[in-house]
Design a protein around this motif. Structure first.
Motif, PDB file in Angstrom:
ATOM      1  N   ALA A 194       1.098  -0.932   0.001  1.00 45.64           N
ATOM      2  CA  ALA A 194       0.257  -0.013   0.266  1.00 45.64           C
ATOM      3  C   ALA A 194       0.574   1.229   0.054  1.00 45.64           C
ATOM      4  CB  ALA A 194      -1.408   0.716   1.173  1.00 45.64           C
ATOM      5  N   LEU A 218       2.600   1.244  -3.740  1.00 44.18           N
ATOM      6  CA  LEU A 218       1.794   2.039  -4.296  1.00 44.18           C
ATOM      7  C   LEU A 218       1.396   3.077  -4.633  1.00 44.18           C
ATOM      8  CD1 LEU A 218      -1.237  -0.792  -4.673  1.00 44.18           C
ATOM      9  CD2 LEU A 218       0.472  -0.397  -6.201  1.00 44.18           C
ATOM     10  N   ASP A 219       1.014   3.894  -2.896  1.00 48.93           N
ATOM     11  CA  ASP A 219       1.052   5.261  -3.413  1.00 48.93           C
ATOM     12  C   ASP A 219       1.549   6.169  -3.855  1.00 48.93           C
ATOM     13  OD1 ASP A 219      -0.641   7.696  -1.843  1.00 48.93           O
ATOM     14  OD2 ASP A 219       1.310   8.033  -0.324  1.00 48.93           O
ATOM     15  N   SER A 243      -2.156   3.425  -6.294  1.00 42.97           N
ATOM     16  CA  SER A 243      -2.982   3.222  -5.714  1.00 42.97           C
ATOM     17  C   SER A 243      -4.415   2.340  -6.216  1.00 42.97           C
ATOM     18  CB  SER A 243      -3.284   4.361  -4.840  1.00 42.97           C
ATOM     19  OG  SER A 243      -2.245   4.449  -3.560  1.00 42.97           O
ATOM     20  N   ALA A 268      -4.616  -0.911  -8.059  1.00 36.99           N
ATOM     21  CA  ALA A 268      -3.613  -2.289  -7.440  1.00 36.99           C
ATOM     22  C   ALA A 268      -3.836  -3.134  -7.723  1.00 36.99           C
ATOM     23  CB  ALA A 268      -4.565  -2.120  -5.672  1.00 36.99           C
TER      24      ALA A 268
END
Length: 397
Positions: free
Chosen positions: A129, A132-133, A138, A141
């Motif tokens: 997480a 991804l940010d 995000s 995903a």
């Protein structure tokens, strides 16, 4: 104070080749090079120059035939696979063709190295997480690679390479499959990686403009050797070797490409000359001081009474300092123009493309000049060196 994180000491790498008289091909030839912690270090060369082989020696995917390689303070030259494992865990890798699992989602691709490293599932989820940010994906995903653009795929590749908190990131032609706009976005992301995490990045590329945008230092390879290395601005501003000068020609703003020079010759009858603009003094790859270039053009034009016209040009900023090129047409009697160019070449880098009636071949002009003491007509030796360099590269391809 510099802190070496990767050191090559007289490294040689040879491969056995069937049908070759000697039986071996030398892909890396007596390379000594130091990469410091926190650097973005570019390794550039044409296809077959040996750059990818050199980088594979860093994570011991290839072992040197001679010399030694030290990574993170450890000589890895003869380490067993079990002792290499903890070092490899500190090295991330980004690939040209992304190398994503087509049957795994974006999140699952990023989590893969964490699974191999036996992270707890809740830690894996948290780390994925975060990454991804960081790479701005995000909302993607649960998508699969086939649903992503090339730039998005490379962002996934970067996130995956960062998963286990590496200290070194190896990027092998990471932008070669991307368009220019996406390339800039990916390079901006890599700069963030370097700045925010302090990760050392080794960037392998044949694109000089990529090095220009992101690297702190650069090494130029040809036929397995490092022929030139140093601060990116210094190498751009005062290239010494024909192969480097050809690379600079592909990236330096304002330096006209070959077809443009040919077009200028059809439109203008005078001497077509490009003057490199270098804002400050630099040190060349041998530690010699090379003065700023192109600072007294107007003064000399007036002094010699030369007719001039500005035809083409551009200025870039490399590591905060200006560098570029301006192309002129110079007209007047031959003796006066030659005297003007000779004096200009005393303190500036001059690339003389000749006249429409007597043009200088493009490769000779670009690779034949010598920083600060440019020949008015490129030397035959420079052309021969250029041709030999190309032959060597072809033999390594």
């Amino acid at each position: 104070m510099s802190d070496p994180i990767i050191t090559f000491d007289h490294v040689v790498k040879e491969f056995k080749v069937r049908g070759r008289k000697s039986g071996v091909a030398r892909a890396v030839d007596d390379v000594s090079l130091t990469i410091n912690r926190g650097d973005i270090f570019g390794i550039i060369g044409y296809s077959g120059a040996g750059k990818s082989t050199l980088v594979r020696l860093i994570n011991a995917l290839e072992r040197p035939t001679g010399g030694s390689v030290s990574v993170l303070g450890t000589d890895i030259t003869s380490l067993s696979e079990s002792k290499l494992r903890p070092i490899r865990q500190k090295i991330g890798m980004i690939f040209q063709q992304f190398n994503l699992f087509s049957t795994k989602t974006v999140a699952q691709n990023i989590a893969y190295p964490l699974q191999l490293d036996h992270w707890r599932k809740d830690y894996q989820d948290r780390r994925v997480a975060e990454l991804l940010d960081f790479v701005g994906l995000s909302e993607h995903a649960d998508k699969y690679p086939s649903q992503l653009s090339g730039g998005q795929k490379q962002r996934v590749g970067i996130a995956r390479a960062l998963a286990t908190n590496p200290e070194i990131l190896l990027a092998d032609e990471a932008t070669s499959a991307l368009d220019p706009e996406t390339t800039t976005e990916v390079l901006t992301l890599l700069k963030r990686v370097n700045k925010e995490f302090g990760i050392t990045i080794v960037l392998i590329t044949h694109q000089m403009n990529v090095v220009q945008q992101i690297a702190d230092r650069v090494a130029v390879m040809s036929a397995g050797r490092v022929v030139e290395s140093g601060d990116v601005y210094d190498v751009f501003a005062a290239p010494q070797q024909p192969v480097t000068k050809r690379f600079i020609a592909t990236a330096l703003s304002g330096l006209p490409e070959q077809d443009r020079v040919e077009r200028l010759h059809t439109e203008w009858s005078g001497r077509i000359v490009t003057v490199l603009i270098r804002q400050k003094d630099v040190s060349d790859s041998h530690g010699r001081e090379v003065s700023a270039s192109g600072q007294n053009i107007s003064e000399l034009i007036a002094k010699h009474g030369i007719e001039s016209g500005l035809l083409y040009g551009g200025i870039d900023t490399v590591r905060g300092s200006a560098i570029g090129a301006i192309t002129y047409e110079f007209k007047g009697d031959d003796a006066r123009v030659n005297a003007f160019l000779a004096e200009l070449a005393e303190n500036s880098d001059v690339i003389d493309f000749g006249t429409a009636a007597n043009p200088v071949p493009y490769d000779e002009a670009v690779s034949g000049y010598t920083p600060e003491h440019a020949p008015i007509a490129p030397a035959v030796d420079a052309a021969k060196a250029n041709a030999a360099d190309q032959n060597n590269e072809g033999a390594q391809a």
